[in-house]
Scaffold this active site. Structure first.
Site, PDB file in Angstrom:
ATOM      1  N   GLU A 106     -44.635  12.236  -9.556  1.00 64.31           N
ATOM      2  CA  GLU A 106     -43.461  11.707 -10.656  1.00 64.31           C
ATOM      3  C   GLU A 106     -44.529  10.710 -11.528  1.00 64.31           C
ATOM      4  O   GLU A 106     -45.148   9.860 -10.840  1.00 64.31           O
ATOM      5  CB  GLU A 106     -42.475  10.830  -9.740  1.00 64.31           C
ATOM      6  CG  GLU A 106     -41.573  10.220 -10.681  1.00 64.31           C
ATOM      7  CD  GLU A 106     -40.384  11.286 -11.158  1.00 64.31           C
ATOM      8  OE1 GLU A 106     -39.721  10.916 -12.062  1.00 64.31           O
ATOM      9  OE2 GLU A 106     -40.295  12.528 -10.696  1.00 64.31           O
TER      10      GLU A 106
ATOM     11  N   GLU B  94     -43.443   9.316 -21.391  1.00 65.47           N
ATOM     12  CA  GLU B  94     -44.316   9.677 -20.741  1.00 65.47           C
ATOM     13  C   GLU B  94     -44.877  11.082 -21.435  1.00 65.47           C
ATOM     14  O   GLU B  94     -46.078  11.357 -21.508  1.00 65.47           O
ATOM     15  CB  GLU B  94     -44.156  10.013 -19.212  1.00 65.47           C
ATOM     16  CG  GLU B  94     -43.813   8.476 -18.668  1.00 65.47           C
ATOM     17  CD  GLU B  94     -42.774   8.393 -17.613  1.00 65.47           C
ATOM     18  OE1 GLU B  94     -42.314   7.397 -17.380  1.00 65.47           O
ATOM     19  OE2 GLU B  94     -42.332   9.660 -16.997  1.00 65.47           O
TER      20      GLU B  94
ATOM     21  N   ASP C 262     -35.951   8.444 -10.967  1.00 65.06           N
ATOM     22  CA  ASP C 262     -36.527   8.910  -9.612  1.00 65.06           C
ATOM     23  C   ASP C 262     -35.039   9.631  -8.933  1.00 65.06           C
ATOM     24  O   ASP C 262     -35.198  10.668  -8.144  1.00 65.06           O
ATOM     25  CB  ASP C 262     -36.708   7.589  -8.765  1.00 65.06           C
ATOM     26  CG  ASP C 262     -38.062   6.905  -9.210  1.00 65.06           C
ATOM     27  OD1 ASP C 262     -38.956   7.613  -9.876  1.00 65.06           O
ATOM     28  OD2 ASP C 262     -37.742   5.797  -9.636  1.00 65.06           O
TER      29      ASP C 262
END
Length: 421
Positions: free
Chosen positions: A223, A253, A406
């Protein structure tokens, strides 16, 4: 049985209220790669609040950070939660009574108290003091001085040396034999940005060696999280990506990744509004083409789960994964229920932000896709790589934005089938 590797206590509160409690006035908006003072904190928070973008930064002064953390954790209305990407994924999976989770992050007394009973912590992972991460939330339309947030999001900062040095990685790998997991979840590489360049490079080499020791029949999911150092991101891409089977990331990201390696659309400075599906698909395709498993390349990477507020895309190299439709749908459902803190999707509390029509690429001859509400998951294919896209039912007034990525990755993994090779 699952296993994961970074952990902390998240202190979640209103960013504007904390800055006011610290006696900070709104002023300049400025991005700082590392926060060295309260002034830097104030400027960086305002910079990202104005964009409505998530960010995570290291606060370099230990004493100053601990004072801020104490004020934050005692602030009326502040909430303390399990934090750290791997711990959050583990905690989400632990709600499934059939799963046992081994967590090898630095676990202090408060975190131990917050963890689910299904989460096992080896004694070597226990420490006397908790690692606190401060999560400053803001709501859509919230104002601070001249700044107005276009949407709800959060700014995270910490002075976390234990996760930053990835201190628990060796403990983690040494406990594999006894625990025998079905999946390994890794996170926390971004925390190393607080280290010196030499220390970071050394720890990355050691991390690569440790990850290489994990038996090849155990799938590994990495992750990602917010980063600022392009060289370090590039190193992770070249050294760590080939060792893992799956990665999870968001739009910030993804863009940083392509900028760091001069990939497709690298000249794009930032997203404006909902990230273009064609642009996102081009970058995801390039990651798997350049760094994923092919007949010529000894890489294990065959899966990317991409999430942004409005939609998710699950991208897989053909022949390695199954059940993608259910996996990407489960991730989107988790986003809607967790943000609104409801058991099931409450249609009165959500709205659709995804484009109803889009093209699948901005580089190659694309196909144009129109969404059909009866079949919300759309599938397309490009040179041996499958794309599964789903819109997200976005929560109108999110109760909690932290840990959403998450939860999405955890649900997606839970519903994913790995084909034995």
């Amino acid at each position: 049985m699952w296993q994961s590797v970074n952990a902390c206590v998240d202190v979640v509160l209103s960013g504007v209220k904390l800055l006011e409690a610290l006696g900070l006035e709104p002023g300049d908006r400025k991005n700082h790669a590392v926060l060295n003072s309260r002034q830097d904190l104030k400027e960086a928070f305002a910079h990202f609040m104005e964009k409505g973008a998530a960010a995570e930064r290291f606060f370099s002064n230990a004493e100053s950070f601990h004072r801020i953390a104490r004020i934050a954790s005692e602030y009326p209305g502040a909430q303390l939660y399990v934090g750290g990407n791997a711990a959050l994924i583990g905690q989400k999976l632990a709600t499934n009574p059939d799963l046992k989770i081994l967590l090898c992050g630095p676990v202090g007394p408060k975190l131990h108290e917050l963890l689910d009973d299904n989460v096992v912590v080896p004694p070597e992972s226990m420490q006397e003091r908790d690692e606190f991460h401060l999560i400053l939330e803001y709501q859509a339309g919230e104002e601070w001085g001249q700044v107005r947030a276009p949407n709800a999001n959060r700014f995270i900062f910490s002075h976390d040396l234990s996760n930053g040095a990835l201190n628990m990685l060796e403990v983690f790998v040494s406990s594999l034999d006894e625990f025998q997991p079905d999946l390994v979840v890794l996170s926390g590489l971004h925390m190393m940005e607080g280290q010196s360049k030499e220390m970071r490079q050394r720890r990355l080499m050691e991390a690569v060696a440790s990850i290489s020791d994990i038996p090849t029949d155990i799938p590994i999911h990495l992750e990602l999280a917010s980063m600022t150092d392009q060289d370090f991101m590039s190193n992770i891409m070249h050294q760590v990506f080939p060792l893992v089977n799956s990665i999870g990331l968001n739009e910030q990201e993804l863009l940083f990744l392509t900028q760091s390696a001069s990939g497709p659309h690298a000249s794009l400075a930032s997203w404006s509004g909902v990230p273009d599906v064609g642009v996102v698909s081009d970058i995801l395709f390039w990651i798997l083409k350049e760094h994923g498993k092919t007949t010529e390349r000894a890489s294990d990477l065959t899966r990317i789960h991409f999430h942004t507020l409005a939609y998710h895309i699950l991208v897989t190299v053909d022949g390695y994964w199954g059940n993608q439709v259910a996996a990407v749908a489960a991730g989107a459902r988790a986003a809607g229920t967790q943000a609104c803190a409801t058991e099931t999707i409450d249609t009165s509390k959500v709205f659709l932000k995804a484009p109803l029509e889009f093209v699948t690429s901005q580089i190659e001859a694309p196909s144009k896709i129109s969404l059909n509400p009866d079949e919300p998951v759309v599938h397309w294919h490009r040179e041996g790589i499958s794309f599964h896209f789903t819109p997200v039912l976005v929560c109108k007034d999110p109760v909690r934005t932290v840990g959403l990525g998450d939860a999405i990755s955890a649900e997606g993994l839970l519903y994913s089938e790995v084909y034995p090779q």
